[in-house]
Motif scaffolding. Sequence first.
Motif, PDB file in Angstrom:
ATOM      1  N   LEU A  60       0.838  -1.205   0.000  1.00  0.00           N
ATOM      2  CA  LEU A  60       0.000   0.000   0.000  1.00  0.00           C
ATOM      3  C   LEU A  60       0.870   1.251   0.000  1.00  0.00           C
ATOM      4  CD1 LEU A  60      -2.820  -1.016   2.506  1.00  0.00           C
ATOM      5  CD2 LEU A  60      -2.932  -0.943   0.011  1.00  0.00           C
ATOM      6  N   ALA A  61       1.922   1.232   0.805  1.00  0.00           N
ATOM      7  CA  ALA A  61       2.841   2.374   0.841  1.00  0.00           C
ATOM      8  C   ALA A  61       3.518   2.575  -0.512  1.00  0.00           C
ATOM      9  CB  ALA A  61       3.886   2.168   1.935  1.00  0.00           C
ATOM     10  N   ILE A  62       3.907   1.489  -1.147  1.00  0.00           N
ATOM     11  CA  ILE A  62       4.548   1.585  -2.464  1.00  0.00           C
ATOM     12  C   ILE A  62       3.590   2.195  -3.476  1.00  0.00           C
ATOM     13  CG2 ILE A  62       5.415   0.229  -4.413  1.00  0.00           C
ATOM     14  CD1 ILE A  62       6.729  -1.634  -2.281  1.00  0.00           C
ATOM     15  N   ALA A  63       2.330   1.778  -3.465  1.00  0.00           N
ATOM     16  CA  ALA A  63       1.342   2.343  -4.389  1.00  0.00           C
ATOM     17  C   ALA A  63       1.237   3.851  -4.192  1.00  0.00           C
ATOM     18  CB  ALA A  63      -0.021   1.685  -4.190  1.00  0.00           C
ATOM     19  N   VAL A  64       1.213   4.283  -2.947  1.00  0.00           N
ATOM     20  CA  VAL A  64       1.114   5.711  -2.648  1.00  0.00           C
ATOM     21  C   VAL A  64       2.356   6.451  -3.142  1.00  0.00           C
ATOM     22  CG1 VAL A  64       1.092   7.391  -0.758  1.00  0.00           C
ATOM     23  CG2 VAL A  64      -0.515   5.476  -0.745  1.00  0.00           C
ATOM     24  N   VAL A  65       3.537   5.921  -2.853  1.00  0.00           N
ATOM     25  CA  VAL A  65       4.777   6.586  -3.262  1.00  0.00           C
ATOM     26  C   VAL A  65       4.889   6.643  -4.787  1.00  0.00           C
ATOM     27  CG1 VAL A  65       7.304   6.403  -3.248  1.00  0.00           C
ATOM     28  CG2 VAL A  65       6.008   6.088  -1.135  1.00  0.00           C
ATOM     29  N   VAL A  66       4.567   5.563  -5.461  1.00  0.00           N
ATOM     30  CA  VAL A  66       4.603   5.571  -6.929  1.00  0.00           C
ATOM     31  C   VAL A  66       3.588   6.586  -7.466  1.00  0.00           C
ATOM     32  CG1 VAL A  66       4.150   4.188  -9.009  1.00  0.00           C
ATOM     33  CG2 VAL A  66       5.508   3.233  -7.145  1.00  0.00           C
ATOM     34  N   GLY A  67       2.434   6.679  -6.825  1.00  0.00           N
ATOM     35  CA  GLY A  67       1.438   7.666  -7.236  1.00  0.00           C
ATOM     36  C   GLY A  67       1.934   9.093  -7.059  1.00  0.00           C
ATOM     37  N   ILE A  68       2.585   9.362  -5.946  1.00  0.00           N
ATOM     38  CA  ILE A  68       3.130  10.697  -5.700  1.00  0.00           C
ATOM     39  C   ILE A  68       4.193  11.033  -6.744  1.00  0.00           C
ATOM     40  CG2 ILE A  68       4.510  12.090  -4.093  1.00  0.00           C
ATOM     41  CD1 ILE A  68       3.048  10.541  -1.807  1.00  0.00           C
ATOM     42  N   VAL A  69       5.070  10.093  -7.016  1.00  0.00           N
ATOM     43  CA  VAL A  69       6.120  10.307  -8.019  1.00  0.00           C
ATOM     44  C   VAL A  69       5.495  10.492  -9.399  1.00  0.00           C
ATOM     45  CG1 VAL A  69       8.083   9.224  -9.193  1.00  0.00           C
ATOM     46  CG2 VAL A  69       7.907   9.127  -6.698  1.00  0.00           C
ATOM     47  N   ALA A  70       4.526   9.675  -9.748  1.00  0.00           N
ATOM     48  CA  ALA A  70       3.861   9.814 -11.057  1.00  0.00           C
ATOM     49  C   ALA A  70       3.235  11.196 -11.189  1.00  0.00           C
ATOM     50  CB  ALA A  70       2.810   8.725 -11.227  1.00  0.00           C
ATOM     51  N   HIS A  71       2.573  11.645 -10.152  1.00  0.00           N
ATOM     52  CA  HIS A  71       1.968  12.981 -10.190  1.00  0.00           C
ATOM     53  C   HIS A  71       3.048  14.049 -10.346  1.00  0.00           C
ATOM     54  CE1 HIS A  71      -0.098  16.629  -8.864  1.00  0.00           C
ATOM     55  NE2 HIS A  71      -1.198  16.022  -9.262  1.00  0.00           N
ATOM     56  N   ALA A  72       4.152  13.894  -9.642  1.00  0.00           N
ATOM     57  CA  ALA A  72       5.242  14.877  -9.684  1.00  0.00           C
ATOM     58  C   ALA A  72       5.875  14.990 -11.066  1.00  0.00           C
ATOM     59  CB  ALA A  72       6.304  14.533  -8.651  1.00  0.00           C
ATOM     60  N   VAL A  73       5.884  13.890 -11.814  1.00  0.00           N
ATOM     61  CA  VAL A  73       6.495  13.937 -13.152  1.00  0.00           C
ATOM     62  C   VAL A  73       5.480  14.226 -14.250  1.00  0.00           C
ATOM     63  CG1 VAL A  73       8.422  12.453 -12.478  1.00  0.00           C
ATOM     64  CG2 VAL A  73       6.396  11.427 -13.539  1.00  0.00           C
ATOM     65  N   GLY A  74       4.240  14.547 -13.860  1.00  0.00           N
ATOM     66  CA  GLY A  74       3.247  14.991 -14.834  1.00  0.00           C
ATOM     67  C   GLY A  74       2.179  13.991 -15.211  1.00  0.00           C
ATOM     68  N   ALA A  75       2.287  12.773 -14.727  1.00  0.00           N
ATOM     69  CA  ALA A  75       1.252  11.774 -15.008  1.00  0.00           C
ATOM     70  C   ALA A  75       0.179  11.905 -13.923  1.00  0.00           C
ATOM     71  CB  ALA A  75       1.857  10.370 -15.033  1.00  0.00           C
ATOM     72  N   HIS A  76      -0.560  13.009 -13.975  1.00  0.00           N
ATOM     73  CA  HIS A  76      -1.482  13.361 -12.900  1.00  0.00           C
ATOM     74  C   HIS A  76      -2.595  12.337 -12.690  1.00  0.00           C
ATOM     75  CE1 HIS A  76       0.008  17.646 -13.758  1.00  0.00           C
ATOM     76  NE2 HIS A  76       0.720  17.109 -12.789  1.00  0.00           N
ATOM     77  N   THR A  77      -3.203  11.867 -13.742  1.00  0.00           N
ATOM     78  CA  THR A  77      -4.305  10.921 -13.595  1.00  0.00           C
ATOM     79  C   THR A  77      -3.825   9.606 -12.988  1.00  0.00           C
ATOM     80  OG1 THR A  77      -5.463  11.930 -15.458  1.00  0.00           O
ATOM     81  CG2 THR A  77      -6.163   9.717 -14.810  1.00  0.00           C
ATOM     82  N   VAL A  78      -2.735   9.086 -13.509  1.00  0.00           N
ATOM     83  CA  VAL A  78      -2.170   7.850 -12.963  1.00  0.00           C
ATOM     84  C   VAL A  78      -1.756   8.070 -11.510  1.00  0.00           C
ATOM     85  CG1 VAL A  78      -0.211   6.249 -13.106  1.00  0.00           C
ATOM     86  CG2 VAL A  78      -1.407   6.956 -15.187  1.00  0.00           C
ATOM     87  N   GLY A  79      -1.124   9.198 -11.250  1.00  0.00           N
ATOM     88  CA  GLY A  79      -0.645   9.488  -9.906  1.00  0.00           C
ATOM     89  C   GLY A  79      -1.754   9.553  -8.877  1.00  0.00           C
TER      90      GLY A  79
END
Length: 129
Positions: A60-79
């Motif tokens: 669960l923590a990994i999903a959250v961290v990957v989501g935060i990183v995805a959002h930070a690099v511009g993949a907002h919907t995925v993030g």
Amino acid sequence: MIVAGLVLAGIAGLIHVYIFYLESVAWTTARARSIFGTTREEAETTRQLAFNQGFYNLFLAIAVVVGIVAHAVGAHTVGVTLVFVGTGSMVAAGLVLLVSAPAKAGAALKQLVPPLLAVVALAIGLSLG
């Protein structure tokens, strides 16, 4: 508000990494036994179950961290999708603990309040944005 939601989600992720550590690495130590209220015998008996459960918390923590990183690099919907899935699952797990073991309300609230605040802040931020 989106940034606040992501920060809160990051905090929730860190809490769940700590829970992973306690359950999967340190389960039989005096510290973990004290936190979870188990005896040495109970900890030894439930070691395999705790090990497995700890990894659920890590994932669960990994999903959250990957989501935060995805959002930070511009993949907002995925993030935000990953953050919502991870934090929503954290909230659900906390609610299950709260309902199934009311005596562990303190632990349940520690597990579910930060991700709940993240969900609320992120939802508000997205609706305003």
